[in-house]
Structures are given as C-alpha cells and as structure tokens.
Design a protein around this motif. Structure first.
Motif, mmCIF file in Angstrom:
data_model
loop_
_atom_site.group_PDB
_atom_site.id
_atom_site.type_symbol
_atom_site.label_atom_id
_atom_site.label_comp_id
_atom_site.label_asym_id
_atom_site.label_seq_id
_atom_site.Cartn_x
_atom_site.Cartn_y
_atom_site.Cartn_z
ATOM 1 N N GLU A 2 85.452 -73.360 -33.128
ATOM 2 C CA GLU A 2 85.937 -72.337 -32.041
ATOM 3 C C GLU A 2 85.639 -72.843 -30.751
ATOM 4 N N LEU A 3 86.425 -72.658 -29.847
ATOM 5 C CA LEU A 3 86.196 -73.053 -28.627
ATOM 6 C C LEU A 3 86.535 -71.812 -27.693
ATOM 7 N N GLY A 4 85.589 -71.476 -26.650
ATOM 8 C CA GLY A 4 85.723 -70.348 -25.785
ATOM 9 C C GLY A 4 85.417 -70.424 -24.424
ATOM 10 N N LEU A 5 85.865 -69.877 -23.580
ATOM 11 C CA LEU A 5 85.552 -69.614 -22.149
ATOM 12 C C LEU A 5 85.281 -68.144 -21.821
ATOM 13 N N GLN A 6 84.484 -68.082 -20.921
ATOM 14 C CA GLN A 6 83.909 -66.737 -20.145
ATOM 15 C C GLN A 6 83.647 -66.798 -18.708
ATOM 16 N N TYR A 7 84.080 -65.745 -18.196
ATOM 17 C CA TYR A 7 83.637 -65.698 -16.441
ATOM 18 C C TYR A 7 82.917 -64.519 -16.443
ATOM 19 N N SER A 8 81.962 -64.384 -15.707
ATOM 20 C CA SER A 8 81.034 -63.233 -15.423
ATOM 21 C C SER A 8 80.679 -63.103 -14.150
ATOM 22 N N TRP A 9 80.657 -61.679 -13.726
ATOM 23 C CA TRP A 9 80.255 -61.143 -12.262
ATOM 24 C C TRP A 9 79.119 -60.258 -12.563
ATOM 25 N N LEU A 10 77.942 -60.668 -11.804
ATOM 26 C CA LEU A 10 76.626 -59.911 -11.744
ATOM 27 C C LEU A 10 76.527 -59.073 -10.754
ATOM 28 N N GLY A 11 75.674 -58.023 -10.985
ATOM 29 C CA GLY A 11 75.485 -56.998 -9.990
ATOM 30 C C GLY A 11 76.610 -56.282 -9.373
ATOM 31 N N VAL A 12 77.688 -56.044 -10.227
ATOM 32 C CA VAL A 12 78.937 -55.335 -9.505
ATOM 33 C C VAL A 12 78.586 -53.837 -9.148
#
Length: 175
Positions: free
Chosen positions: A31-41
């Motif tokens: 499996e290949l995956g991508l994730q984007y995160s925003w912290l302290g929203v």
C-alpha cells in the motif's frame, strides 16, 4: 515536512483460519499513502488530517480476498480529527472517518481512540467499526532512538466473523 506524510505499507505474513477450509499463510498486499495535516486549527486547537492510500492487490489470493474471488486494488479516503487533552500534551483523543473503495463497492468505517505518550512508549486504545466487523484494539508502541518506532496491537472482535488479530508496525521518521 511536518504536515506532509508519505507511507508505504507491506504485509509480509497473513494467517487465515477458515472455519471449514483449513488455514492458509501467505504474503499480503502493498500500500502507498499520502497524508496532509494541519495542527492547532481554530479556537479548540484541533489537529486535522486528510489522507488517501492505494492498496495494490498483489498478495496471495488465499489470504487477501474472499474464497472464489480475485483480489482487487482498493482506495482508502479518510479524515482524522484529534485533540490533545490534559495539561501536558501527552494524551490525545481522535476520531477517524473513512471510506474504502474497491471496484464498485464502498465501505464506510469509523475509528475512535485515545493515546497517551510517556518518555519511551505510546499506549493506545481504539474502537474500530465497519459494516462487517467491529473491534476493540489495545496497543503499545515503543519509541526507540533516532526516529524509529515499533508497535503492536490486538484487535479483539466485538462483532463479525473474526475473533482477534495481531497487528504490528515499524515506523521511521527522519528530519
């Protein structure tokens, strides 16, 4: 970056114990995956992540698909919302809502969890729900040196065909 994550997952061993058909042990999928995160929203300081992964159905059909069916690739889309709780920022609660897409089938799932970090470990507990199967999953991750982590969890079925599973992961994070 601190916000962008690339993941590669491979299941080198799966053992399936079918009721009438005996057991089978073989290699699983990649499996290949991508994730984007925003912290302290926002004012509540939530952490939010969106992710996509693609699972290549390259494993042995005896363990990665239903009997008599050919394995098919699967896409997974999900969002995770988490919040640090407590005074020291070492405990986090989260909810993950996702959808697995395989050919013309969609299966929604929901994971609720809590994790607490110490100097050398992360202890976790999750409730994992889908239409076919539900689990309670306790886990522990050992925080090793130089960005290396190794973890193990035991999903214990509360609904569905499976009794329990043993899962593990190995994570390396570099700067």
């Amino acid at each position: 970056t601190d916000q962008f994550q690339v993941s590669i997952e491979y299941t080198p061993f799966i053992n399936v114990d079918a009721d009438a058909g005996g057991s089978a042990s073989c290699d699983g999928n990649f499996e290949l995956g991508l994730q984007y995160s925003w912290l302290g929203v926002g004012e509540h300081e939530l952490n939010v992540a969106i992710a996509w992964s693609h699972e290549f159905a390259e494993g042995d059909p005896a363990v990665v698909s239903e009997p008599g069916e050919q394995p098919e690739d699967e896409d997974n889309l999900y969002v995770v919302i988490s919040k640090f709780i407590g005074d020291y920022g070492d405990t986090q609660a989260f909810v993950q809502l996702g959808n697995e897409i395989e050919d013309d089938e969609n299966e929604a799932y929901l994971n609720l969890g809590l994790m607490a970090r110490t100097a050398s470990h992360v202890f976790s507990g999750e409730l994992n729900w889908s239409d076919d199967q539900s689990f309670v999953t306790p886990g522990i991750t050992w925080l090793l040196q130089d960005g290396m982590e190794i973890g193990v969890g035991v999903p214990i079925a509360i609904e569905g065909d499976d009794d329990y599973k043993v899962i593990a992961n190995l994570v390396y994070e570099w700067e």
